[in-house]
Write an enzyme that holds these catalytic residues in place. Structure first.
Site, PDB file in Angstrom:
ATOM      1  N   MET A   6      13.583   3.385   0.970  1.00  0.00           N
ATOM      2  CA  MET A   6      14.312   2.242   1.520  1.00  0.00           C
ATOM      3  C   MET A   6      13.405   1.135   2.022  1.00  0.00           C
ATOM      4  SD  MET A   6      15.602   3.872   5.135  1.00  0.00           S
ATOM      5  CE  MET A   6      14.442   4.619   6.288  1.00  0.00           C
ATOM      6  N   ASP A  37      10.371  16.550   6.225  1.00  0.00           N
ATOM      7  CA  ASP A  37       9.823  16.282   4.887  1.00  0.00           C
ATOM      8  C   ASP A  37       8.303  16.387   4.904  1.00  0.00           C
ATOM      9  OD1 ASP A  37       9.992  15.786   2.188  1.00  0.00           O
ATOM     10  OD2 ASP A  37       9.957  13.602   2.413  1.00  0.00           O
ATOM     11  N   ILE A  47       0.827  -1.222   0.000  1.00  0.00           N
ATOM     12  CA  ILE A  47       0.000   0.000   0.000  1.00  0.00           C
ATOM     13  C   ILE A  47       0.851   1.258   0.000  1.00  0.00           C
ATOM     14  CG2 ILE A  47      -1.976  -1.072   1.117  1.00  0.00           C
ATOM     15  CD1 ILE A  47      -1.009   0.063   3.771  1.00  0.00           C
ATOM     16  N   GLY A  48       2.161   1.099   0.048  1.00  0.00           N
ATOM     17  CA  GLY A  48       3.035   2.264   0.005  1.00  0.00           C
ATOM     18  C   GLY A  48       4.468   1.827  -0.193  1.00  0.00           C
ATOM     19  N   VAL A  59       5.468  -0.590   2.565  1.00  0.00           N
ATOM     20  CA  VAL A  59       4.438  -0.861   3.556  1.00  0.00           C
ATOM     21  C   VAL A  59       3.424  -1.808   2.936  1.00  0.00           C
ATOM     22  CG1 VAL A  59       2.679   0.121   5.068  1.00  0.00           C
ATOM     23  CG2 VAL A  59       4.775   1.408   4.597  1.00  0.00           C
ATOM     24  N   GLY A  87       8.560   3.533  -0.257  1.00  0.00           N
ATOM     25  CA  GLY A  87       9.457   4.660  -0.091  1.00  0.00           C
ATOM     26  C   GLY A  87      10.822   4.349  -0.644  1.00  0.00           C
TER      27      GLY A  87
END
Length: 596
Positions: free
Chosen positions: A52, A163, A47-48, A55, A50
């Site tokens: 590194m 961020d 669902i996500g 998720v 990034g």
């Protein structure tokens, strides 16, 4: 290698763990207690993702609940990446706030790589909401208040997110608000701020190593310059998000955002988008949060409190009145300088800031309703265009009165024509004027040609019963038509000269002997007769009927012109009435007293 973080309570533990995991792919016996068998979780979709880690949705079989599980991408990551991953988990775990997803478990998989589980979130990112424009301003501002308070909690624990941006803020399905992605957050030492890690958001939205920290367009100027950053950097990011919410567009464009951040950019959403009528207190706190000097920015709580005061209706009324007075003065200056359009726009803004001010209401009423001493050029052009339109409407309606002469054609067998050449000239002249009048309803026909044609048709018409019968009615009908022509309407003398010449023309041509006489003086008065039809045929009944028909036709034409004038006046009065009710405290301007 990027510079190391300042020492804080997390650093020794995280460094030791990271070193162990890098040198020994499988966890050593001393660490077996930390290993959690991932079979305890039923993994689902990603669902996500990034820079590194990623998720995934996971179901914890032990307590039968869904969680979000974050794990690393690499199979043999560098020590600093492992350290940062663990740091994110422990930083997020120490920030117990409703707007920050709680961490449930930190552990290692069978390969010795770390993972952590947290509350599974559902909703839409602020970036998607801003793009779709599906939420109200109040809803977005309430969400930003929650974000500001969550960030303030992090700051109170010396944690800087670094961020913050719309894609890292989620609006839940049931009113929740979450601050996401603490992966590049850092814990500040008590002595000083820290130099930034060399990271930046790439084109795919993921954080990459080897460049500057943060997201262009939301990072603070000191971040963009590579200087040490503190909590004020997060406030700048919050100010950028607030600017985007208020203005409907980003503070810095995606392309060239770094240069824009370091340059001299207007940080006022009210100046950038004056048409959005942004509240002055929101504009003021936005500008403050985006100050180039970090020390001049408010705290995250002060920013959140300012937004909350706006939402609660506790506005700075005195400040609004002051701004309104300043804008009203600027409007009067613009009016004095001859820029009425700018004066109207500025006065409108002043009224938005203080709608209860009778003086500002009166100023707006005067600017909108009263006729200026000198009409602006663009208004003159608009008036000319409207006058041309109305002239074309009147010309179109004048076609029928001119064409009425042709009702004589069916009656010709019953009439004794004395002069066929004059009758032919009469019909040709009226036919030409019907054509000219029709053309004038489409394009602009020269005024001299129109007036000359009218005069000639009057002369020819006077040959039917003489210049004393019906002919004056025809002249009056023409005057109704030509007096609406803007050029003639502004030159009364031209209308008077034409009327005098046209009325005198039949007498002049007869006196010069160019046409046969149609009238004479007798002992009983003036004897008028025509030169086209036999007077014995043209009896008194026909004369009376012709007069009645002429009066009816001219009356109908005059009624249409009067109706147009009445409709225009009615429209103006209704608009003025609406304006008076829009500004109930305004004093009534003389320009509003309109004739009914």
């Amino acid at each position: 290698m990027p510079p190391s973080d300042p020492v804080d309570p997390l650093t020794p533990t995280l460094t030791a763990e990271a070193t162990t995991l890098t040198t020994q792919p499988t966890a050593r016996p001393i660490e077996r207690a930390l290993v959690r068998e991932l079979p305890a979780y039923e993994l689902g979709e990603v669902i996500g993702r990034g820079g590194m880690g990623e998720v995934v949705v996971a179901h914890d079989r032990r307590i039968d609940r869904d969680v979000a599980l974050k794990r690393m991408h690499a199979t043999n990551p560098a020590p600093e990446l492992v350290e940062r991953f663990l740091r994110e988990a422990k930083i997020q775990a120490r920030l117990d706030h409703p707007a920050i997803a709680p961490v449930h478990e930190l552990g290692y998989d069978e390969a010795g790589l770390p993972f952590f589980t947290m509350k599974r979130l559902s909703g839409t990112t602020l970036a998607a909401v801003l793009e779709a424009k599906t939420e109200t301003l109040q809803r977005l501002l309430r969400a930003l208040v929650d974000v500001g308070l969550a960030v303030e909690l992090a700051h109170s624990r010396r944690v800087v997110h670094r961020d913050l941006k719309p894609t890292n803020i989620m609006l839940g399905d049931y009113g929740e608000v979450y601050v996401l992605d603490w992966g590049v957050a850092r814990v500040l030492s008590r002595a000083s701020t820290a130099p930034p890690t060399e990271e930046v958001e790439a084109a795919d939205g993921m954080t990459k190593a080897g460049s500057l920290l943060g997201t262009p367009g939301y990072m603070a100027p000191e971040q963009a310059r590579g200087e040490p950053v503190g909590t004020a950097a997060d406030v700048y990011a919050l100010g950028s998000i607030l600017f985007e919410i208020l203005a409907g567009e980003p503070l810095h464009a995606r392309h060239g955002a770094l240069a824009s951040t370091l340059g001299d950019v207007d940080c006022s959403p009210a100046h950038r988008c004056p048409e959005r009528t942004i509240a002055p207190e929101l504009d003021e706190v936005t500008v403050a949060a985006l100050a180039l000097d970090p020390a001049a920015r408010p705290t995250a709580r002060q920013l959140a409190d300012a937004i909350q005061r706006y939402l609660d209706g506790d506005r700075d009324a005195e400040r609004r009145r002051t701004v309104a007075v300043e804008l009203a003065s600027a409007a009067r200056v613009a009016l004095a300088n001859g820029d009425r359009a700018q004066a109207i726009r500025t006065a409108g803004r002043a009224l938005a800031f203080d709608p209860q001010s009778p003086e500002i209401s009166a100023l707006v009423m005067s600017l909108v309703v009263d006729e200026p001493p000198e009409v602006p050029v663009d208004v003159e052009h608009a008036l000319e265009a409207e006058e041309i339109r109305m002239t074309r409407v009147r010309s179109r309606r004048a076609v029928l009165p001119y064409a009425a002469i042709f009702v004589l054609v069916p009656l010709l067998p019953l009439l004794h024509v004395l002069d066929w050449s004059l009758l032919t000239a009469l019909f040709v002249g009226f036919g030409v004027m019907v054509t000219v009048t029709w053309l004038n309803s489409r394009v602009a026909v020269p005024i001299a040609l129109t007036l000359t044609g009218h005069a000639i048709t009057v002369l020819l018409f006077s040959r039917i019963l003489g210049p004393f019968i019906i002919t004056p009615i025809m002249i009056c009908a023409i005057l109704l038509s030509v007096s609406g022509i803007p050029w003639l309407n502004r030159r009364w003398w031209a209308v008077s000269v034409w009327a005098t010449v046209t009325a005198s023309l039949p007498f002049a041509v007869e006196w010069l002997g160019l046409l046969a006489p149609t009238w004479s003086m007798t002992g009983g008065g003036v004897l008028s007769h025509g030169a086209i039809f036999d007077v014995e045929i043209v009896n008194i009944g026909l004369v009376i009927a012709s007069n009645i028909a002429a009066v009816v036709i001219v009356g109908a034409y005059a009624r249409r012109i009067g109706g147009d004038r009445r409709d225009a006046q009615r429209k103006l009065f209704i608009q003025a009435w609406h304006l008076r009710n829009l500004l109930p405290q305004a004093t009534r301007s003389p320009g509003l007293v309109l004739a009914r």
